[in-house]
Write a protein that holds these residues in place. Structure first.
Motif, short mmCIF file in Angstrom:
data_model
loop_
_atom_site.label_atom_id
_atom_site.label_comp_id
_atom_site.label_asym_id
_atom_site.label_seq_id
_atom_site.Cartn_x
_atom_site.Cartn_y
_atom_site.Cartn_z
N ALA A 1 0.00 -45.85 -8.99
CA ALA A 1 0.80 -44.99 -9.88
C ALA A 1 -0.01 -43.77 -10.31
O ALA A 1 0.53 -42.66 -10.41
N GLN A 2 -1.31 -43.96 -10.56
CA GLN A 2 -2.16 -42.83 -10.92
C GLN A 2 -2.25 -41.82 -9.78
O GLN A 2 -2.11 -40.61 -10.00
N HIS A 3 -2.46 -42.30 -8.56
CA HIS A 3 -2.53 -41.40 -7.40
C HIS A 3 -1.19 -40.70 -7.16
O HIS A 3 -1.16 -39.50 -6.85
N LEU A 4 -0.11 -41.44 -7.29
CA LEU A 4 1.21 -40.85 -7.08
C LEU A 4 1.54 -39.82 -8.16
O LEU A 4 2.21 -38.81 -7.88
N LEU A 5 1.10 -40.05 -9.39
CA LEU A 5 1.33 -39.08 -10.45
C LEU A 5 0.64 -37.76 -10.11
O LEU A 5 1.23 -36.68 -10.26
N LEU B 1 9.60 -38.34 -9.22
CA LEU B 1 8.46 -39.21 -8.93
C LEU B 1 7.49 -39.20 -10.11
O LEU B 1 6.95 -40.24 -10.48
N ARG B 2 7.31 -38.06 -10.70
CA ARG B 2 6.45 -37.96 -11.89
C ARG B 2 6.97 -38.87 -13.00
O ARG B 2 6.21 -39.61 -13.62
N ARG B 3 8.28 -38.84 -13.25
CA ARG B 3 8.86 -39.68 -14.32
C ARG B 3 8.66 -41.16 -14.03
O ARG B 3 8.36 -41.94 -14.91
N ILE B 4 8.86 -41.55 -12.76
CA ILE B 4 8.69 -42.95 -12.37
C ILE B 4 7.25 -43.39 -12.63
O ILE B 4 7.00 -44.45 -13.22
N CYS B 5 6.30 -42.57 -12.22
CA CYS B 5 4.89 -42.91 -12.38
C CYS B 5 4.48 -42.92 -13.85
O CYS B 5 3.77 -43.83 -14.30
N GLU B 6 4.93 -41.93 -14.61
CA GLU B 6 4.62 -41.90 -16.04
C GLU B 6 5.15 -43.14 -16.75
O GLU B 6 4.45 -43.76 -17.55
N ARG B 7 6.39 -43.50 -16.45
CA ARG B 7 6.99 -44.67 -17.09
C ARG B 7 6.18 -45.93 -16.77
O ARG B 7 5.86 -46.72 -17.65
N ARG B 8 5.82 -46.09 -15.50
CA ARG B 8 5.05 -47.27 -15.09
C ARG B 8 3.69 -47.29 -15.77
O ARG B 8 3.22 -48.33 -16.25
N LEU B 9 3.03 -46.16 -15.85
CA LEU B 9 1.71 -46.09 -16.48
C LEU B 9 1.81 -46.30 -17.99
O LEU B 9 0.93 -46.93 -18.58
N CYS B 10 2.86 -45.82 -18.62
CA CYS B 10 3.06 -46.08 -20.05
C CYS B 10 3.25 -47.57 -20.33
O CYS B 10 2.78 -48.07 -21.34
N THR C 1 -6.46 -43.14 -17.23
CA THR C 1 -5.07 -42.69 -17.23
C THR C 1 -4.90 -41.50 -18.17
O THR C 1 -4.15 -40.56 -17.87
N LEU C 2 -5.59 -41.50 -19.31
CA LEU C 2 -5.52 -40.39 -20.25
C LEU C 2 -6.05 -39.11 -19.61
O LEU C 2 -5.43 -38.05 -19.72
N ALA C 3 -7.19 -39.20 -18.93
CA ALA C 3 -7.73 -38.02 -18.24
C ALA C 3 -6.76 -37.52 -17.18
O ALA C 3 -6.52 -36.32 -17.05
N LEU C 4 -6.17 -38.44 -16.45
CA LEU C 4 -5.18 -38.09 -15.43
C LEU C 4 -3.97 -37.41 -16.06
O LEU C 4 -3.47 -36.40 -15.54
N ALA C 5 -3.50 -37.94 -17.17
CA ALA C 5 -2.35 -37.34 -17.87
C ALA C 5 -2.68 -35.91 -18.30
O ALA C 5 -1.85 -35.00 -18.15
N GLU C 6 -3.87 -35.71 -18.81
CA GLU C 6 -4.30 -34.37 -19.23
C GLU C 6 -4.35 -33.42 -18.04
O GLU C 6 -3.87 -32.29 -18.12
N GLN C 7 -4.90 -33.85 -16.94
CA GLN C 7 -5.07 -32.99 -15.77
C GLN C 7 -3.76 -32.72 -15.03
O GLN C 7 -3.66 -31.75 -14.29
N ASN C 8 -2.76 -33.58 -15.23
CA ASN C 8 -1.51 -33.47 -14.47
C ASN C 8 -0.28 -33.24 -15.34
O ASN C 8 0.83 -33.54 -14.93
N HIS C 9 -0.51 -32.73 -16.53
CA HIS C 9 0.58 -32.27 -17.41
C HIS C 9 1.59 -33.36 -17.74
O HIS C 9 2.79 -33.10 -17.83
N ASN D 1 5.76 -53.90 -9.03
CA ASN D 1 4.92 -53.89 -7.83
C ASN D 1 4.07 -52.63 -7.73
O ASN D 1 3.12 -52.58 -6.94
N LEU D 2 4.43 -51.61 -8.48
CA LEU D 2 3.65 -50.36 -8.47
C LEU D 2 2.41 -50.56 -9.33
O LEU D 2 2.48 -50.55 -10.56
N GLU D 3 1.28 -50.79 -8.68
CA GLU D 3 0.03 -51.03 -9.39
C GLU D 3 -0.46 -49.76 -10.06
O GLU D 3 -0.14 -48.65 -9.63
#
Length: 195
Positions: A62-66, A77-86, A97-105, A56-58
């Protein structure tokens, strides 16, 4: 008290002489109301609201929550969002998502996205997300080229191992046999040494 115990960000702010600590108020800026609500729910319950759990986590949420998890240092919360986005990487969203991952470690998410983009580059380059990524994180282009180059180097090596002998092997009588692209074999005979 609860905010301080759940988030090093809030602990640092509320234990300091900052205005937020003095006033007991914190102004959230640059965050959508549903994201703030979900973050607060998570901080008080250590879980996401039921409507945001699992599939249910769209992706957009998930990007905003990350980003919020990175800002407020909410590791779980970071782990939950990363897992969902992966789990939900696709051509349309992967560059954003790649840009977001770069900007948010988010290193694991970044690795998954780089791998996906390297295998689907032509399609990904056609997306608005790719154009956003090249503007917001230009260094990712160099990393992407490294991933593509290393996968192109590894692919022929792996293909050679699948045949069992690499790209060439020794035949009978000291002949060197090399398999050509069309499946034919090229044979070279090693000259004899005078003894």
């Amino acid at each position: 008290m609860l905010l301080e115990s759940r988030s090093p960000f809030f602990r640092g702010m509320l234990e300091s002489n900052m205005a937020e600590a003095q006033q007991g108020r914190f102004m959230v800026r640059d965050m959508l109301a549903p994201v703030v609500k979900a973050v607060l729910y998570f901080m008080y319950t250590d879980q996401l609201p039921e409507e945001l759990e699992g599939a249910n986590l769209e992706v957009a949420m998930a990007q905003h929550l990350l980003a919020a998890a990175d800002l407020y240092q909410l590791t779980r919360l970071r782990r939950i969002c990363e897992r969902r986005l992966c789990e939900s990487v696709d051509v349309e969203t992967v560059a954003t998502t790649l840009a977001l991952a770069e900007q948010n470690h988010a290193e694991e998410l970044k690795r998954v996205c780089l791998d996906f983009v390297s295998r689907n580059l032509a399609a990904v380059m056609q997306t608005d997300g790719y154009r956003h990524m090249t503007r917001s994180c230009p260094s990712l282009q160099a990393e992407l080229l490294q991933v593509i180059a290393s996968s192109n180097i590894a692919a022929p090596v792996a293909a050679g191992h699948e045949r069992g002998h690499g790209s060439g092997h020794r035949g009978h009588g000291g002949q060197h046999v090399r398999r050509l692209e069309d499946g034919a074999e090229e044979r070279r005979v090693r000259p004899r040494r005078n003894e």
